[in-house]
Design a protein around this motif. Sequence first.
Motif, PDB file in Angstrom:
ATOM      1  N   VAL A 232       0.836  -1.206   0.000  1.00 27.93           N
ATOM      2  CA  VAL A 232       0.000   0.000   0.000  1.00 27.93           C
ATOM      3  C   VAL A 232       0.868   1.253   0.000  1.00 27.93           C
ATOM      4  N   VAL A 233       1.901   1.253   0.837  1.00 27.89           N
ATOM      5  CA  VAL A 233       2.767   2.429   0.939  1.00 27.89           C
ATOM      6  C   VAL A 233       3.505   2.692  -0.368  1.00 27.89           C
ATOM      7  N   SER A 234       3.959   1.624  -1.028  1.00 27.77           N
ATOM      8  CA  SER A 234       4.758   1.785  -2.247  1.00 27.77           C
ATOM      9  C   SER A 234       3.939   1.604  -3.519  1.00 27.77           C
ATOM     10  N   PHE A 235       2.607   1.611  -3.394  1.00 25.95           N
ATOM     11  CA  PHE A 235       1.757   1.389  -4.570  1.00 25.95           C
ATOM     12  C   PHE A 235       2.005   2.478  -5.611  1.00 25.95           C
ATOM     13  N   TRP A 236       2.028   2.061  -6.877  1.00 29.00           N
ATOM     14  CA  TRP A 236       2.420   2.960  -7.959  1.00 29.00           C
ATOM     15  C   TRP A 236       1.301   3.901  -8.422  1.00 29.00           C
ATOM     16  N   GLY A 237       0.115   3.784  -7.838  1.00 31.89           N
ATOM     17  CA  GLY A 237      -0.987   4.638  -8.238  1.00 31.89           C
ATOM     18  C   GLY A 237      -1.763   5.133  -7.031  1.00 31.89           C
ATOM     19  N   PRO A 238      -2.923   5.724  -7.260  1.00 30.57           N
ATOM     20  CA  PRO A 238      -3.770   6.157  -6.143  1.00 30.57           C
ATOM     21  C   PRO A 238      -4.115   4.984  -5.239  1.00 30.57           C
ATOM     22  N   ARG A 239      -4.129   5.215  -3.931  1.00 32.22           N
ATOM     23  CA  ARG A 239      -4.346   4.124  -2.970  1.00 32.22           C
ATOM     24  C   ARG A 239      -5.690   3.426  -3.180  1.00 32.22           C
ATOM     25  N   GLU A 240      -6.702   4.182  -3.644  1.00 34.14           N
ATOM     26  CA  GLU A 240      -8.016   3.571  -3.839  1.00 34.14           C
ATOM     27  C   GLU A 240      -8.015   2.548  -4.971  1.00 34.14           C
ATOM     28  N   MET A 241      -6.932   2.512  -5.762  1.00 38.40           N
ATOM     29  CA  MET A 241      -6.823   1.533  -6.841  1.00 38.40           C
ATOM     30  C   MET A 241      -6.073   0.277  -6.404  1.00 38.40           C
ATOM     31  N   PHE A 242      -5.687   0.201  -5.161  1.00 38.84           N
ATOM     32  CA  PHE A 242      -4.860  -0.907  -4.696  1.00 38.84           C
ATOM     33  C   PHE A 242      -5.519  -2.257  -4.940  1.00 38.84           C
TER      34      PHE A 242
ATOM     35  N   TYR B 299     -16.177  -2.653 -13.374  1.00 40.80           N
ATOM     36  CA  TYR B 299     -15.219  -1.545 -13.414  1.00 40.80           C
ATOM     37  C   TYR B 299     -15.122  -0.969 -14.825  1.00 40.80           C
ATOM     38  N   PHE B 300     -15.207  -1.835 -15.817  1.00 44.72           N
ATOM     39  CA  PHE B 300     -15.170  -1.391 -17.218  1.00 44.72           C
ATOM     40  C   PHE B 300     -16.390  -0.530 -17.551  1.00 44.72           C
ATOM     41  N   PHE B 301     -17.580  -0.996 -17.164  1.00 46.08           N
ATOM     42  CA  PHE B 301     -18.802  -0.244 -17.453  1.00 46.08           C
ATOM     43  C   PHE B 301     -18.883   1.047 -16.639  1.00 46.08           C
ATOM     44  N   ALA B 302     -18.137   1.108 -15.543  1.00 47.35           N
ATOM     45  CA  ALA B 302     -18.075   2.345 -14.759  1.00 47.35           C
ATOM     46  C   ALA B 302     -17.006   3.296 -15.293  1.00 47.35           C
ATOM     47  N   ASP B 303     -16.468   2.961 -16.493  1.00 47.62           N
ATOM     48  CA  ASP B 303     -15.438   3.783 -17.136  1.00 47.62           C
ATOM     49  C   ASP B 303     -14.186   3.860 -16.278  1.00 47.62           C
ATOM     50  N   GLY B 304     -13.832   2.723 -15.666  1.00 41.75           N
ATOM     51  CA  GLY B 304     -12.645   2.682 -14.825  1.00 41.75           C
ATOM     52  C   GLY B 304     -11.363   2.619 -15.631  1.00 41.75           C
ATOM     53  N   HIS B 305     -10.286   3.059 -15.031  1.00 42.62           N
ATOM     54  CA  HIS B 305      -8.972   3.052 -15.662  1.00 42.62           C
ATOM     55  C   HIS B 305      -7.937   2.528 -14.666  1.00 42.62           C
ATOM     56  N   ASP B 306      -6.808   2.099 -15.209  1.00 43.50           N
ATOM     57  CA  ASP B 306      -5.714   1.694 -14.333  1.00 43.50           C
ATOM     58  C   ASP B 306      -4.917   2.939 -13.932  1.00 43.50           C
ATOM     59  N   PRO B 307      -3.914   2.814 -13.074  1.00 44.17           N
ATOM     60  CA  PRO B 307      -3.157   4.003 -12.621  1.00 44.17           C
ATOM     61  C   PRO B 307      -2.469   4.780 -13.732  1.00 44.17           C
ATOM     62  N   TRP B 308      -2.272   4.170 -14.910  1.00 43.44           N
ATOM     63  CA  TRP B 308      -1.633   4.851 -16.028  1.00 43.44           C
ATOM     64  C   TRP B 308      -2.638   5.436 -17.018  1.00 43.44           C
ATOM     65  N   GLY B 309      -3.934   5.325 -16.682  1.00 44.51           N
ATOM     66  CA  GLY B 309      -4.960   5.892 -17.547  1.00 44.51           C
ATOM     67  C   GLY B 309      -5.477   4.960 -18.615  1.00 44.51           C
ATOM     68  N   ASN B 310      -5.018   3.703 -18.619  1.00 48.28           N
ATOM     69  CA  ASN B 310      -5.513   2.740 -19.600  1.00 48.28           C
ATOM     70  C   ASN B 310      -6.916   2.260 -19.226  1.00 48.28           C
ATOM     71  N   PRO B 311      -7.771   1.994 -20.204  1.00 49.12           N
ATOM     72  CA  PRO B 311      -9.156   1.586 -19.908  1.00 49.12           C
ATOM     73  C   PRO B 311      -9.283   0.098 -19.569  1.00 49.12           C
ATOM     74  N   PHE B 312      -8.364  -0.420 -18.782  1.00 49.68           N
ATOM     75  CA  PHE B 312      -8.402  -1.820 -18.360  1.00 49.68           C
ATOM     76  C   PHE B 312      -7.586  -1.950 -17.084  1.00 49.68           C
TER      77      PHE B 312
END
Length: 272
Positions: free
Chosen positions: A62-72, A200-213
């Motif tokens: 969690v501390v070293s996660f590469w994106g927003p914590r809510e995406m963990f 998550y896909f239908f909610a228009d979710g993205h990964d920490p790099w902005g990819n749609p998956f």
Amino acid sequence: MTKLDNWKQNAPDHFYGCCMAKLRAGSEPPELFASSWSDKISPLLWRVPIFVWAAIIITWSVVSFWGPREMFLLYMTHWGLVMILLESLFGILVCFRKKQVEFSDAAEGMPLLVKTYWVLYNITVPLAFLISLFYWGVLRTQSARNINYAPDPILDLMLHALNSGLMLLELVLSRHPSRLLHVMQPLYFSGVYLLFTLAYFFADGHDPWGNPFIYPVINWFKPVETLVVLTLTALFFALMHILTVGIAAVRDFVLKKCTHDKSGLYNDAFEP
């Protein structure tokens, strides 16, 4: 009536129990889930360190996660880590329950605590194997050039290699059974993750790099390819469960030979 004939006679009931992912206690006592190969060694010897390890690695991740914590919790790796934490926790509780009081009268059936631990065990062990296989066999070969899922190489090994090693340790040193008919428990768990990725896909979710998956190989913009990957993943998950059952059977065969136990194998994989 032979054991095979009896199994054939009850095949419809077994099929129903398999589809419903039911836990039905066989001849094994609940105390078996708080036992190891040796009566002198408590499972606490490895379950407590595994629990502490999981708690530390979750915190580190969690501390070293590469994106927003809510995406963990987007990633199956982190789901598997949480499952290891829960599996070891309930394994510890089962051991303490055995020390404090007798589990239950045989007529009352298996306690809920033991059933919960057994389900977590049935899911977590093959899940750890699958995560390692999926990561090193798919993600590291297909997407390593574009996406770095492991900025810390030590944490990478903890999440995708040592996780399987610790669950293999739990499997080899424990004494409770693994059943082939419990294969739907890990598969239903994978179904929950599948539905999560779809929602998550239908909610228009993205990964920490902005990819749609979440994973590049599970991209719902490419439904056919994604369904093929998910089908193959489910098959490998089932194979990991079969591998788990096989290791448990070999474990108990060796135990019987070494201890000259005449009471029979504990891990009869075909029991319901």
